[in-house]
Motif scaffolding. Structure first.
Motif, mmCIF file in Angstrom:
data_model
loop_
_atom_site.group_PDB
_atom_site.id
_atom_site.type_symbol
_atom_site.label_atom_id
_atom_site.label_comp_id
_atom_site.label_asym_id
_atom_site.label_seq_id
_atom_site.Cartn_x
_atom_site.Cartn_y
_atom_site.Cartn_z
ATOM 1 N N ALA A 84 0.723 -1.335 0.129
ATOM 2 C CA ALA A 84 -0.024 -0.150 0.164
ATOM 3 C C ALA A 84 0.780 1.303 -0.037
ATOM 4 O O ALA A 84 0.558 2.295 -0.394
ATOM 5 C CB ALA A 84 -0.849 0.031 1.189
ATOM 6 N N VAL A 87 3.777 0.870 -4.008
ATOM 7 C CA VAL A 87 3.125 0.639 -5.174
ATOM 8 C C VAL A 87 2.854 1.878 -5.665
ATOM 9 O O VAL A 87 3.539 2.631 -6.722
ATOM 10 C CB VAL A 87 2.342 -0.277 -5.163
ATOM 11 N N PRO A 88 1.943 2.814 -5.035
ATOM 12 C CA PRO A 88 1.469 4.111 -5.329
ATOM 13 C C PRO A 88 2.700 5.220 -5.571
ATOM 14 O O PRO A 88 2.962 5.754 -6.239
ATOM 15 C CB PRO A 88 0.578 4.682 -4.163
ATOM 16 N N SER A 89 3.536 5.083 -4.208
ATOM 17 C CA SER A 89 4.937 5.846 -4.294
ATOM 18 C C SER A 89 5.635 5.607 -5.498
ATOM 19 O O SER A 89 6.014 6.521 -6.222
ATOM 20 C CB SER A 89 5.782 5.562 -2.978
ATOM 21 N N VAL A 91 5.102 4.142 -8.334
ATOM 22 C CA VAL A 91 4.447 4.779 -9.766
ATOM 23 C C VAL A 91 4.375 6.251 -9.987
ATOM 24 O O VAL A 91 4.971 6.846 -10.918
ATOM 25 C CB VAL A 91 3.173 4.044 -9.678
ATOM 26 N N LEU A 92 3.930 7.007 -8.887
ATOM 27 C CA LEU A 92 3.826 8.525 -8.797
ATOM 28 C C LEU A 92 5.278 8.995 -9.082
ATOM 29 O O LEU A 92 5.487 10.022 -9.752
ATOM 30 C CB LEU A 92 3.125 8.876 -7.669
ATOM 31 N N ARG A 219 -0.353 4.185 -19.390
ATOM 32 C CA ARG A 219 -0.906 3.091 -18.724
ATOM 33 C C ARG A 219 -0.238 1.655 -18.566
ATOM 34 O O ARG A 219 -0.217 1.163 -17.651
ATOM 35 C CB ARG A 219 -2.516 3.299 -19.149
ATOM 36 N N THR A 222 2.737 1.704 -16.543
ATOM 37 C CA THR A 222 2.352 1.776 -15.283
ATOM 38 C C THR A 222 1.835 0.496 -14.773
ATOM 39 O O THR A 222 2.182 -0.066 -13.368
ATOM 40 C CB THR A 222 1.119 2.585 -14.866
ATOM 41 N N MET A 226 3.645 -1.715 -11.740
ATOM 42 C CA MET A 226 2.804 -2.393 -10.517
ATOM 43 C C MET A 226 2.998 -3.631 -10.366
ATOM 44 O O MET A 226 3.167 -4.146 -9.465
ATOM 45 C CB MET A 226 1.302 -1.678 -10.747
#
Lengths: 298, 281
Positions: A84, A87-89, A91-92, A219, A222, A226
């Protein structure tokens, strides 16, 4: 792809030399993949303590994993905390940095600095990070003190259950961001110039450009990033081994660390094998699912 | 109108500067730990734990001389041997395999090729547990030979996938010409195909050396005290108690472990992504 068509037309149908060339590959798979997997599955149905012969106990190990022993499921929950955050960190941050690096003359220099951490021995990196995380002497808390944080509010990093996994995630980010920046950079370069120019003519701001054009166009990348990051997370082990040994209070116990401990600390090889087979199945299922999703994407 | 362009220009300038600051800051974060571990390795033990940290101090080499007597040279020797030998064997086998996978038609070729990519999804531990059992019964635990064989588990999949992508890029026509000129398959392989991918072979070899140099899971599980490379030796310090004096030694050991990798990485920059991402993204 063209080459393969050529290969179909021109390659000799059978060639003894061909088998010799293939032999190492096939042998590799037998010795390192096929046989170990068969042995692992067999061991998972036994009680085996390394020193005595394996004894067949049927599904006992599997039943225990899901009924008696809550630790294995907990280890997956721990990993999900890690996922949690990471992964978002990943990608961004990688996407934004790749976007910022685009069309810069010094991009190469920055990129080769960014991926350095990924090339380093994790043990060496852990040595440094253990010291950075130290609540009293550590660099991180020294910085926090410098910007005026009160001593009693300073985080305990890897030494407290509530922050330990997040700290591990922070170190992982430091290690894997670079290579993902490189992957995103290649993808950003692949975006057709006309698209960006058209947006510029229409007066799109950098922010708009990023969210409305770059983000959607990237996409597939990404998705790749991910998937690879999540699969890597399932196998999280090295930093745990070097920094926290699964603690404090089991908060950083990951599936692989748990399997390692069961096998080489408690010498429960059969039980550890059963857990490793489950982990393997979880990863296969996840990989197949994500492939299905990508296919729908196109 | 004119005024607006000026503000737009200054805004752009600010944005550019902000970008530069962010990018440089990130670069600083990426390299900070190395500077820091190097600085710690030449700090006198008494000044290690001071708050705030001392930036100015008289450098000392005592941590380096101390680790020399504590198994560093033996570990260095093991690291060099394991990484160079295992990577060379890995590259040779992978080259053959990749050539076979791209130049010969046989049933299951595509599946076998893909397997080399897919093996990275198999958890290492699932393979390592049975390998421990198998190698134990063959008497290969704690031996250099056993470790070099086991290292192939981490080498061959990505090396084969990488070499395969290079072999797919070179046209078959040269090899066909070689065959017409009467070269055997092996002749074609060694005299035509291999020289054409020589730079790629070089990168794969160097990357293999880096990865093997950093490897510690395999020697930790399958190796013993006498076969310990630098990474396993380093762990003994990391895991050990952290008195300031030992931390200096740890830092010295760590510095010497990572420096060769930094130097090598400059050489292999170009092919890194291919090796990491599994394709030329």
């Amino acid at each position: 792809m063209n080459h393969q068509n050529v290969a179909k037309m021109k390659r000799p149908k059978s060639n003894k030399a061909g088998y010799i060339f293939i032999a190492p590959a096939v042998l590799f798979f037998l010795v390192f993949t096929a046989i170990p997997i068969v042995v692992a599955v067999y061991l998972s149905f036994t009680r085996y303590g390394v020193f005595d012969a394996p004894r067949w106990i049927g599904l006992r190990n599997y039943i225990n994993i899901f009924t008696v022993d809550p630790v294995f499921l907990q280890s997956f929950r721990n990993v999900s905390v890690y996922v949690a955050i990471v992964v978002p960190s990943v990608v961004l941050i990688s996407m934004v940095v790749a976007f910022m690096l685009n069309n810069r003359k010094d991009a190469k220099v920055f990129r080769s600095i960014y991926y350095l951490p990924a090339l380093l021995s994790i043990i060496a990196a852990s040595a440094v990070w253990r010291f950075m995380f130290d609540p009293t002497y550590g660099t991180l808390n020294q910085i926090l003190r410098l910007i005026g944080m009160q001593s009693q509010n300073l985080p305990q990093w890897i030494y407290h259950p509530s922050t330990a996994m997040a700290s591990i995630a922070l170190m992982s980010l430091w290690m894997i961001l670079g290579i993902n920046i490189v992957i995103y950079s290649a993808a950003v370069r692949g975006i057709p110039k006309e698209v960006v120019e058209a947006a510029e003519i229409d007066g799109a701001s950098s922010m708009n450009m990023f969210w409305r054009i770059i983000f959607p166009l990237l996409r597939p990348t990404t998705f790749f990033v991910m998937t690879m990051t999540i699969i890597g997370s399932f196998q999280l082990y090295d930093q745990i081994y070097a920094l926290t040994s699964g603690g404090p209070a089991g908060s950083t116990t990951t599936p692989v660390f748990l399997i390692y401990m069961n096998a080489f600390d408690s010498f429960n090889m059969g039980y550890a094998s059963a857990q490793s087979v489950i982990l393997f199945i979880v990863i296969i299922v996840f990989t197949l699912l994500s492939q299905r999703l990508t296919r729908d994407d196109y | 109108m004119g005024g607006r362009t000026v503000t737009k220009k200054t805004r752009e300038k600010h944005a550019m500067m902000l970008r530069y600051v962010i990018l440089t800051g990130a670069a600083f974060v990426a390299v900070f730990p190395y500077f820091w571990i190097f600085l710690s390795s030449i700090k006198p033990p008494g000044e290690m734990m001071s708050i705030p940290p001392k930036v100015i101090f008289t450098p000392t080499a005592e941590n380096y001389t101390a680790i020399l007597g504590h198994g560093f040279l033996e570990a260095l020797q093991n690291s060099l041997f394991l990484s160079i030998v295992s990577a060379s064997i890995g590259v040779s086998l992978s080259c053959m395999a990749a050539y076979g996978l791209t130049r010969f038609k046989f049933r299951g070729r595509e599946t076998l090729s893909f397997s080399f990519f897919a093996i990275r999804f198999v958890p290492f531990i699932t393979l390592l547990l049975p390998l421990y059992t198998i190698m134990g019964s063959l008497g290969l635990l704690n031996s250099m030979f056993g470790l070099i064989v086991a290292y192939q588990l981490s080498h061959i999949p990505w090396m084969t996938w990488l070499m395969r992508s290079f072999f797919l890029e070179i046209p078959f026509t040269y090899e066909d010409a070689g065959m017409v000129d009467g070269l055997t398959r092996w002749g074609v392989f060694f005299r035509i195909a291999v020289p054409m991918v020589a730079p790629a072979i070089g990168s794969a070899l160097l990357l293999g050396i880096i990865f093997a140099w950093n490897q510690y899971f395999i020697p930790l599980i399958l190796g013993g005290f006498d076969t310990s490379p630098l990474t396993v030796g380093l762990y003994r310090y990391v895991g050990g108690d952290e008195s300031p004096m030992l931390f200096g030694r740890l830092a010295a050991w760590g510095t010497l472990t990572v420096t060769p990798v930094i130097l090598l990485s400059i050489v292999v920059r170009k092919h890194l992504v291919r090796a990491f991402a599994g394709s030329d993204v």
